[in-house]
Design a protein around this motif. Sequence first.
Motif, PDB file in Angstrom:
ATOM      1  N   ASP A   1      76.874  50.386  38.912  1.00 44.39           N
ATOM      2  CA  ASP A   1      77.319  49.702  37.695  1.00 44.39           C
ATOM      3  C   ASP A   1      78.100  48.428  37.983  1.00 44.39           C
ATOM      4  O   ASP A   1      78.638  47.811  37.063  1.00 44.39           O
ATOM      5  CB  ASP A   1      78.186  50.640  36.853  1.00 44.39           C
ATOM      6  CG  ASP A   1      79.497  50.996  37.553  1.00 44.39           C
ATOM      7  OD1 ASP A   1      79.612  50.788  38.783  1.00 44.39           O
ATOM      8  OD2 ASP A   1      80.413  51.496  36.878  1.00 44.39           O
TER       9      ASP A   1
ATOM     10  N   ASP B   1      78.798  42.238  38.549  1.00 43.67           N
ATOM     11  CA  ASP B   1      78.572  42.429  37.126  1.00 43.67           C
ATOM     12  C   ASP B   1      79.682  41.755  36.309  1.00 43.67           C
ATOM     13  O   ASP B   1      80.862  41.835  36.667  1.00 43.67           O
ATOM     14  CB  ASP B   1      78.549  43.943  36.872  1.00 43.67           C
ATOM     15  CG  ASP B   1      78.440  44.308  35.422  1.00 43.67           C
ATOM     16  OD1 ASP B   1      77.311  44.425  34.949  1.00 43.67           O
ATOM     17  OD2 ASP B   1      79.499  44.479  34.796  1.00 43.67           O
TER      18      ASP B   1
ATOM     19  N   THR C   1      82.414  43.961  35.063  1.00 42.22           N
ATOM     20  CA  THR C   1      83.294  44.328  36.178  1.00 42.22           C
ATOM     21  C   THR C   1      84.283  43.209  36.465  1.00 42.22           C
ATOM     22  O   THR C   1      85.483  43.450  36.659  1.00 42.22           O
ATOM     23  CB  THR C   1      82.460  44.642  37.431  1.00 42.22           C
ATOM     24  OG1 THR C   1      81.624  45.775  37.175  1.00 42.22           O
ATOM     25  CG2 THR C   1      83.350  44.935  38.627  1.00 42.22           C
TER      26      THR C   1
ATOM     27  N   GLY D   1      76.579  48.706  32.800  1.00 47.94           N
ATOM     28  CA  GLY D   1      76.847  47.323  33.156  1.00 47.94           C
ATOM     29  C   GLY D   1      76.058  46.343  32.323  1.00 47.94           C
ATOM     30  O   GLY D   1      75.915  46.492  31.105  1.00 47.94           O
TER      31      GLY D   1
END
Length: 517
Positions: free
Chosen positions: A61, A317, A320, A487
């Motif tokens: 992710d 990502d 993130t 994600g």
Amino acid sequence: MQVSACKNDDFFDLERPVQSPWTKLSEFDRAVVGPYAWLFSKGDWGNVYNYWYLYKNAIADDVAWATPGDGTWGWYRDTEANKAWTDDIFNTSYSAISSVNDAIQFVDDAGGTPFPNMTAEDKQYNLDRIVGELYFIRGFAYYMLATTFCTAYVPGGPNDAKQIPLRVKKATDYQDASNPKMGTVQEIWDQILADFEKAQQLLPERFVTGKMHASYQAGRANKFAAAAMLSRAHFAMGNYPKALEFASFVIDKNGGDYDLSEDPIQAFNKSTLARGKETIMYIPSYDITFGKQNLHSTCFSNMFQKTVCTWTATHMDYQTLKRIGWMQNAKTDTTIGIAARRDKRFSQLCFVREPANVPTAQRVPGRFYETRVNLTWRTIVADKAARGPGAGYTNVPQIRLAEMYLTRAICAFKAGDKKQAAADLNIVRKRAWDARVAGVAYESSGSLATEGNITEQMISDERLIEMFCEGDRIDYLRALKTAVGNGDRGSGTTPYTSQAFVWPVPVVEKSLNQGYQ
């Protein structure tokens, strides 16, 4: 020669039995060097270990995909379809396992003394070491297979799915080879534990000059590598107390061989017979004859040998980036936050790429602008490959001490020991802290973890940053038995038990192996 000339069956009778390839102890080291090569260094563009963490990076992710479409890499978690390189993980891992089984049986058939003239010193420093490495390699191969082709282990669950063969003996004939025992998820993980336990029992703590084969000093498994893999395996099974126990052994009992006293880059910039102080095991890619990094690492890292790679496919990502404070919204604000700038892992092990749609006249000298991928926003990519002076001949760390600290931190947290969890988290964070950029010492900063403020998310995000693009993230989340975020693929989460994280075995294996019938 006519076919009829072969009617004399005596022609095929062996005049003498097949001779062992290992007639003396010094030759037996080849029994372990071969499987090492199978798993960790076969091929310029691909080896099993590289493919394994390539797909791990793709389905987690924490990465987004730069190139349009997916096709090969698995970012869309299209694990119902075979991929050429996941097939190679399966086939080559079993080739290594078969080779190991042959060597272990060779020793067992001789009652543990295959070379009668061995001295006690030879047995201690070489035979036991080699056998320990054999068990380690088999355990590592099954660990890669289990985390690629098996459903996640569920603590307290039946774990009775039979998805891959369990081979621990050399096949004796075609029927034996084509109809192996199919191991349940439980049996596969039990075997992984058994192999690493045997390895830890037999392996030495470190290389001893003049006593051991000289090649043993080049990144191969020792007692602490086996303990680290036991920590990983117990963690994957959700047995956090045992994972903590073995992580603590690595951290506390290594006699000063490993520590976090060096900058993060030092684990990734060795192009000689050398390692960073935190590196417990590594692939010795420095060898200009047999070494060199796998070139597919370029799909998730910045460098291609001696130059910047123009086809890197992954980047961090965007969700993130926002959560960890590195960029608030890369699609509207390109500012790199202070949380990134004061982190040595950002400055030393990541690379900023500018979007491809910036007009040439507006481009800033010294920055890298995407050319072969159609990215329209600033991205941050991993920069962990080819970082030594030997470029592609830079050693590849496989097990690092920082991982053990973070494993112990999360396991301590789950056990309610927040003091230990904060202490371990602080050790990793402080190593990465750049006080010159931050303007304050780590201990005086608001980032200091305490027994009162530490959370599971803090530990998990720290691990994401520390282990970015080392294939750790998806196995970490599955080990925590938590849902995996989607994600940039879209909203929502995917259960850790989902088949989206399980790749199919090769079609040929299913057609020829009677265990799948």
